[in-house]
Design a protein around this motif. Structure first.
Motif, PDB file in Angstrom:
ATOM      1  N   LYS A 215      86.132   7.360  59.130  1.00  0.00           N
ATOM      2  CA  LYS A 215      85.909   8.662  58.514  1.00  0.00           C
ATOM      3  C   LYS A 215      86.224   9.753  59.536  1.00  0.00           C
ATOM      4  CE  LYS A 215      82.265   6.763  55.543  1.00  0.00           C
ATOM      5  NZ  LYS A 215      83.095   6.746  54.330  1.00  0.00           N
ATOM      6  N   LYS A 216      86.448  10.981  59.066  1.00  0.00           N
ATOM      7  CA  LYS A 216      86.977  12.044  59.916  1.00  0.00           C
ATOM      8  C   LYS A 216      85.918  12.804  60.722  1.00  0.00           C
ATOM      9  CE  LYS A 216      90.895  12.988  56.816  1.00  0.00           C
ATOM     10  NZ  LYS A 216      91.564  14.026  55.993  1.00  0.00           N
ATOM     11  N   GLY A 217      84.647  12.660  60.368  1.00  0.00           N
ATOM     12  CA  GLY A 217      83.614  13.526  60.925  1.00  0.00           C
ATOM     13  C   GLY A 217      83.569  13.583  62.440  1.00  0.00           C
ATOM     14  N   ALA A 218      83.616  12.437  63.110  1.00  0.00           N
ATOM     15  CA  ALA A 218      83.526  12.400  64.569  1.00  0.00           C
ATOM     16  C   ALA A 218      84.684  13.155  65.213  1.00  0.00           C
ATOM     17  CB  ALA A 218      83.522  10.949  65.050  1.00  0.00           C
ATOM     18  N   PHE A 219      85.856  13.033  64.623  1.00  0.00           N
ATOM     19  CA  PHE A 219      87.060  13.604  65.207  1.00  0.00           C
ATOM     20  C   PHE A 219      87.129  15.120  64.986  1.00  0.00           C
ATOM     21  CE2 PHE A 219      87.539   9.210  64.016  1.00  0.00           C
ATOM     22  CZ  PHE A 219      87.956   8.643  65.214  1.00  0.00           C
ATOM     23  N   ARG A 220      86.671  15.546  63.830  1.00  0.00           N
ATOM     24  CA  ARG A 220      86.578  16.994  63.572  1.00  0.00           C
ATOM     25  C   ARG A 220      85.588  17.642  64.536  1.00  0.00           C
ATOM     26  NH1 ARG A 220      88.626  19.091  58.833  1.00  0.00           N
ATOM     27  NH2 ARG A 220      89.459  17.599  57.313  1.00  0.00           N
ATOM     28  N   LEU A 221      84.460  16.976  64.758  1.00  0.00           N
ATOM     29  CA  LEU A 221      83.446  17.527  65.658  1.00  0.00           C
ATOM     30  C   LEU A 221      83.969  17.579  67.087  1.00  0.00           C
ATOM     31  CD1 LEU A 221      80.530  18.549  65.947  1.00  0.00           C
ATOM     32  CD2 LEU A 221      79.860  16.183  66.450  1.00  0.00           C
TER      33      LEU A 221
ATOM     34  N   VAL B  79      82.815   7.062  70.164  1.00  0.00           N
ATOM     35  CA  VAL B  79      83.210   6.438  68.899  1.00  0.00           C
ATOM     36  C   VAL B  79      83.218   4.930  69.099  1.00  0.00           C
ATOM     37  CG1 VAL B  79      85.029   6.212  67.187  1.00  0.00           C
ATOM     38  CG2 VAL B  79      84.558   8.449  68.192  1.00  0.00           C
ATOM     39  N   ALA B  80      82.442   4.214  68.281  1.00  0.00           N
ATOM     40  CA  ALA B  80      82.309   2.767  68.443  1.00  0.00           C
ATOM     41  C   ALA B  80      82.424   2.056  67.108  1.00  0.00           C
ATOM     42  CB  ALA B  80      80.952   2.432  69.073  1.00  0.00           C
ATOM     43  N   ASN B  81      82.841   0.794  67.159  1.00  0.00           N
ATOM     44  CA  ASN B  81      82.785  -0.048  65.968  1.00  0.00           C
ATOM     45  C   ASN B  81      81.331  -0.437  65.707  1.00  0.00           C
ATOM     46  OD1 ASN B  81      83.087  -1.761  68.425  1.00  0.00           O
ATOM     47  ND2 ASN B  81      82.857  -3.425  66.952  1.00  0.00           N
TER      48      ASN B  81
ATOM     49  N   GLU C  46      83.093   4.019  61.014  1.00  0.00           N
ATOM     50  CA  GLU C  46      83.287   3.206  59.810  1.00  0.00           C
ATOM     51  C   GLU C  46      82.276   3.597  58.728  1.00  0.00           C
ATOM     52  OE1 GLU C  46      84.294  -1.179  61.120  1.00  0.00           O
ATOM     53  OE2 GLU C  46      83.075  -0.166  62.647  1.00  0.00           O
ATOM     54  N   GLY C  47      81.166   4.216  59.165  1.00  0.00           N
ATOM     55  CA  GLY C  47      80.173   4.682  58.212  1.00  0.00           C
ATOM     56  C   GLY C  47      79.138   3.646  57.817  1.00  0.00           C
ATOM     57  N   THR C  48      79.428   2.368  58.058  1.00  0.00           N
ATOM     58  CA  THR C  48      78.501   1.293  57.737  1.00  0.00           C
ATOM     59  C   THR C  48      78.861   0.087  58.584  1.00  0.00           C
ATOM     60  OG1 THR C  48      77.538  -0.008  55.930  1.00  0.00           O
ATOM     61  CG2 THR C  48      79.925   0.325  55.880  1.00  0.00           C
ATOM     62  N   ARG C  49      77.997  -0.919  58.591  1.00  0.00           N
ATOM     63  CA  ARG C  49      78.275  -2.115  59.376  1.00  0.00           C
ATOM     64  C   ARG C  49      79.339  -2.981  58.707  1.00  0.00           C
ATOM     65  NH1 ARG C  49      72.343  -3.846  58.939  1.00  0.00           N
ATOM     66  NH2 ARG C  49      72.337  -2.024  57.578  1.00  0.00           N
ATOM     67  N   SER C  50      80.242  -3.522  59.525  1.00  0.00           N
ATOM     68  CA  SER C  50      81.268  -4.422  59.010  1.00  0.00           C
ATOM     69  C   SER C  50      80.623  -5.745  58.613  1.00  0.00           C
ATOM     70  CB  SER C  50      82.329  -4.665  60.083  1.00  0.00           C
ATOM     71  OG  SER C  50      83.220  -5.690  59.684  1.00  0.00           O
TER      72      SER C  50
END
Length: 240
Positions: free
Chosen positions: A169-175, A80-82, A156-160
């Motif tokens: 968003k939850k997707g990475a953590f659910r997986l 998981v990265a920024n 984050e789903g998109t670039r800051s």
């Protein structure tokens, strides 16, 4: 860079770097396609790493890696990265030294050579406009996220646009919970100054990649998922 050097660099960017990027994408993409028939893992790791490093050296950019001792390159993680820039992909691919799988939007599959290479080595191509289809693509790829193969998320789903860490968003953590894999938080600093999130104003620069201690999931479940997300976010933010 001063104004004179910055102006001169634009000639280098368009006359040398952009053609070089196209050439390396063609060469390493074709190599990945050919090697994928023998070993997707070898093709994905080495072709991806050499492609990324070649273009970082050509930029040129200086990469500093911190926390390398926290990483077991033979273990699978949900990374998981920024996300500050498209340049983040070069940094993660080039300097983690791992077999990685990315979640990619389906439009990239249409890019000549690169799209086919990504499909052949096992990257996860999803239709972001169709949630059910996207989830189906991720579920179908789960069997490949084992034995030292890790999956990368930019939660984050998109670039800051301002460099600040956005909501996750939850997707990475659910997986990660579903697969029983530890979360590996990483922080990327400096890429927005090399390639801003909007436009092609590429410039030389310095990047710091910080690898944080993995987060074991034995204490987490769907019920306390927000706590896992917050812990991961705090780790990443601490090095920005």
């Amino acid at each position: 860079m001063n104004k004179t050097a910055s102006f001169a660099y634009q000639f280098y960017k368009w006359l040398i770097f952009i053609p070089f990027l196209g050439l390396t994408t063609l060469i390493f993409g074709a190599a990945a396609i050919a090697l994928s028939f023998f070993s997707k893992r070898f093709a994905g790791k080495w072709c991806g790493m050499l492609w990324a490093r070649s273009n970082i050296y050509a930029t040129p950019a200086q990469i500093t890696v911190r926390g390398r001792g926290h990483l077991d390159a033979l273990r699978a993680y949900v990374i998981v990265a920024n996300h500050q820039s498209l340049f983040d992909i070069f940094v993660v691919y080039g300097w983690l030294g791992m077999d990685l799988r990315w979640i990619m939007k389906k439009e990239l599959r249409k890019v000549p050579v690169l799209g086919l290479a990504c499909e052949k080595v096992g990257h996860i191509i999803v239709d972001r406009s169709n949630t059910e289809a996207a989830l189906a693509s991720i579920n179908a790829a789960k069997e490949n996220i084992t034995g030292g193969t890790s999956i990368v998320f930019f939660p984050e789903g998109t670039r800051s646009r301002n460099g600040r860490l956005g909501a996750f968003k939850k997707g990475a953590f659910r997986l990660a919970l579903d697969l029983g894999l530890p979360i590996l938080p990483i922080s990327i600093s400096g890429t927005k100054n090399i390639l801003p999130p909007d436009g092609l104003n590429l410039m030389p620069g310095r990047v710091t990649l910080t690898i944080h201690p993995p987060i074991d999931l034995s204490e987490y479940s769907i019920e306390n998922l927000p706590e896992l997300m917050e812990r991961t976010r705090n780790a990443i933010e601490s090095a920005l």
